[in-house]
Design a protein around this motif. Structure first.
Motif, PDB file in Angstrom:
ATOM      1  N   TYR A   1       8.686  17.779 -22.747  1.00 32.83           N
ATOM      2  CA  TYR A   1       8.576  18.105 -24.050  1.00 32.83           C
ATOM      3  C   TYR A   1      10.106  18.307 -24.735  1.00 32.83           C
ATOM      4  O   TYR A   1      10.183  19.046 -25.889  1.00 32.83           O
ATOM      5  N   GLY A   2      10.954  17.781 -24.116  1.00 28.88           N
ATOM      6  CA  GLY A   2      12.426  17.804 -24.801  1.00 28.88           C
ATOM      7  C   GLY A   2      12.966  19.166 -24.507  1.00 28.88           C
ATOM      8  O   GLY A   2      14.120  19.387 -24.871  1.00 28.88           O
ATOM      9  N   TRP A   3      12.714  19.799 -23.185  1.00 28.69           N
ATOM     10  CA  TRP A   3      13.217  21.258 -23.223  1.00 28.69           C
ATOM     11  C   TRP A   3      13.944  21.067 -22.005  1.00 28.69           C
ATOM     12  O   TRP A   3      13.644  21.087 -20.728  1.00 28.69           O
ATOM     13  N   LYS A   4      15.174  20.634 -22.298  1.00 25.21           N
ATOM     14  CA  LYS A   4      16.453  20.206 -21.247  1.00 25.21           C
ATOM     15  C   LYS A   4      16.978  21.663 -20.886  1.00 25.21           C
ATOM     16  O   LYS A   4      17.987  22.060 -21.477  1.00 25.21           O
ATOM     17  N   VAL A   5      16.650  22.172 -19.647  1.00 20.99           N
ATOM     18  CA  VAL A   5      17.222  23.461 -19.207  1.00 20.99           C
ATOM     19  C   VAL A   5      18.480  23.540 -18.360  1.00 20.99           C
ATOM     20  O   VAL A   5      18.770  24.345 -17.957  1.00 20.99           O
ATOM     21  N   ARG A   6      18.740  22.131 -17.911  1.00 20.26           N
ATOM     22  CA  ARG A   6      20.153  22.211 -17.013  1.00 20.26           C
ATOM     23  C   ARG A   6      20.997  22.982 -17.429  1.00 20.26           C
ATOM     24  O   ARG A   6      21.779  23.701 -16.384  1.00 20.26           O
ATOM     25  N   ARG A   7      21.469  23.092 -18.865  1.00 22.87           N
ATOM     26  CA  ARG A   7      22.481  23.698 -19.103  1.00 22.87           C
ATOM     27  C   ARG A   7      22.561  25.469 -18.816  1.00 22.87           C
ATOM     28  O   ARG A   7      23.355  25.819 -18.528  1.00 22.87           O
ATOM     29  N   TYR A   8      21.332  25.713 -19.045  1.00 29.07           N
ATOM     30  CA  TYR A   8      20.986  27.111 -18.828  1.00 29.07           C
ATOM     31  C   TYR A   8      21.218  27.532 -17.337  1.00 29.07           C
ATOM     32  O   TYR A   8      21.374  28.729 -16.933  1.00 29.07           O
ATOM     33  N   VAL A   9      20.461  26.573 -16.496  1.00 24.60           N
ATOM     34  CA  VAL A   9      20.613  26.667 -15.113  1.00 24.60           C
ATOM     35  C   VAL A   9      22.289  26.641 -14.667  1.00 24.60           C
ATOM     36  O   VAL A   9      22.408  27.756 -14.037  1.00 24.60           O
ATOM     37  N   ASP A  10      22.656  25.831 -15.169  1.00 28.19           N
ATOM     38  CA  ASP A  10      24.182  25.859 -14.774  1.00 28.19           C
ATOM     39  C   ASP A  10      24.997  27.178 -15.007  1.00 28.19           C
ATOM     40  O   ASP A  10      25.861  27.500 -14.704  1.00 28.19           O
ATOM     41  N   GLU A  11      24.680  27.676 -16.603  1.00 27.30           N
ATOM     42  CA  GLU A  11      25.392  28.862 -16.866  1.00 27.30           C
ATOM     43  C   GLU A  11      24.772  30.012 -16.362  1.00 27.30           C
ATOM     44  O   GLU A  11      25.082  31.338 -16.522  1.00 27.30           O
ATOM     45  N   GLU A  12      23.616  29.874 -15.652  1.00 22.28           N
ATOM     46  CA  GLU A  12      22.768  31.022 -14.688  1.00 22.28           C
ATOM     47  C   GLU A  12      22.143  31.827 -15.906  1.00 22.28           C
ATOM     48  O   GLU A  12      21.866  33.110 -15.405  1.00 22.28           O
ATOM     49  N   SER A  13      21.833  31.327 -16.977  1.00 25.04           N
ATOM     50  CA  SER A  13      20.926  32.130 -17.974  1.00 25.04           C
ATOM     51  C   SER A  13      19.509  31.726 -17.277  1.00 25.04           C
ATOM     52  O   SER A  13      18.559  32.898 -17.481  1.00 25.04           O
ATOM     53  N   LEU A  14      19.174  30.939 -16.738  1.00 23.71           N
ATOM     54  CA  LEU A  14      17.799  30.551 -16.001  1.00 23.71           C
ATOM     55  C   LEU A  14      18.030  30.509 -14.724  1.00 23.71           C
ATOM     56  O   LEU A  14      18.845  29.571 -14.135  1.00 23.71           O
ATOM     57  N   LEU A  15      17.303  31.110 -13.884  1.00 28.91           N
ATOM     58  CA  LEU A  15      17.504  31.472 -12.222  1.00 28.91           C
ATOM     59  C   LEU A  15      16.193  30.783 -11.641  1.00 28.91           C
ATOM     60  O   LEU A  15      15.141  31.238 -12.191  1.00 28.91           O
ATOM     61  N   PHE A  16      16.309  30.049 -10.814  1.00 21.62           N
ATOM     62  CA  PHE A  16      15.315  29.739 -10.082  1.00 21.62           C
ATOM     63  C   PHE A  16      15.178  30.163  -8.674  1.00 21.62           C
ATOM     64  O   PHE A  16      16.140  30.117  -7.910  1.00 21.62           O
ATOM     65  N   SER A  17      14.156  30.995  -8.221  1.00 25.41           N
ATOM     66  CA  SER A  17      14.084  31.722  -7.031  1.00 25.41           C
ATOM     67  C   SER A  17      12.958  31.229  -5.875  1.00 25.41           C
ATOM     68  O   SER A  17      11.845  31.035  -6.500  1.00 25.41           O
TER      69      SER A  17
END
Length: 257
Positions: free
Chosen positions: A88-104
């Motif tokens: 859907y165009g939601w590219k979240v990799r940049r947020y993962v790289d800056e740790e705004s989004l964490l995967f646990s």
């Protein structure tokens, strides 16, 4: 009335709900404001009804607004979730790289043995579990204190741990959110779990949205049944949605007519 009396009444009066902006077009209209913050929402449905898409879209919009989130995913790897969101165009990799989004990854003992044979994923925090889910609770409190919203994929854990352990986990989740705030989603497929257990979970959370296929609609269309929603005066308990290139859009009378 004295100033002291006014102050006591103001402190005891229930606060007006603050609604979260989830970036889902039409949602605020059909819900009469939106989804209240400081709450846990159980999203359920059969596979393909886009209940996970709803949570992903809300979290992505929160990241766009400068917020932070954590995604607890016991069974799906983080790269699979990112691929689903990218549709859907939601590219979240940049947020993962800056740790705004964490995967646990909460790993129950059966998955820990499997994980030992797989290469480590630097994008994922591993939470090794034992006979209880205590490690998830400890992790979650830390994330709440960091002002993160969350998604918890609960289905696999329900197949590993006894019913009372799952109930205790969700009860802890709800009470912690009421203290620390934010918007939080628990994802659960409608099929494959005992009805009584699902009903108990529904009774504990702040809201329950059940996603369904709509009779006569296309595959990319469906209905959402609002089974429960605290602090909201609903205009309707059932509303229709479509899935477009940029995500879910909620239909309202103006758009349909």
């Amino acid at each position: 009335m004295s100033m002291n009396a006014q102050r006591v009444i103001a402190e005891e009066a229930p606060s007006k709900a603050s609604f979260a902006k989830l970036g889902i077009e039409g949602l605020e209209f059909v819900l009469g404001g939106g989804l209240p913050e400081d709450a846990v929402y159980l999203l359920t449905g059969a596979p393909g009804t886009h209940y996970t898409t709803f949570a992903h879209q809300a979290i992505y919009n929160h990241l766009l607004q400068g917020g932070k989130a954590v995604y607890y995913t016991p069974d799906l790897a983080s790269n699979q979730i990112q691929e689903d969101m990218a549709l859907y165009g939601w590219k979240v990799r940049r947020y993962v790289d800056e740790e705004s989004l964490l995967f646990s990854r909460p790993l129950a003992p059966p998955l820990q043995k499997l994980a030992e044979t797989m290469p480590e994923n630097p994008m994922e925090e591993v939470v090794n579990l034992g006979s209880t889910t205590d490690a998830i609770r400890k992790s979650f409190v830390g994330k709440l204190k960091d002002h993160r919203w969350s998604i918890l994929n609960l289905s696999y854990l329900m197949t590993v741990y006894p019913s009372q352990e799952i109930i205790d986990l969700v009860l802890f989740w709800v009470n912690a959110v009421h203290v620390f705030g934010g918007v939080h989603f628990i994802l659960l497929p409608r099929e494959g779990h005992e009805g009584n257990q699902v009903t108990l979970l529904e009774n504990m959370v702040d809201g329950v949205l059940n996603f369904k296929f709509a009779q006569g609609f296309l595959q990319a269309e469906g209905e959402v049944e609002v089974k429960k929603l605290r602090r909201v005066r609903l205009k309707s308990r059932v509303f229709r949605h479509t899935v477009q290139d940029n995500g879910i859009v909620i239909e309202n009378a103006t758009r349909i007519g």
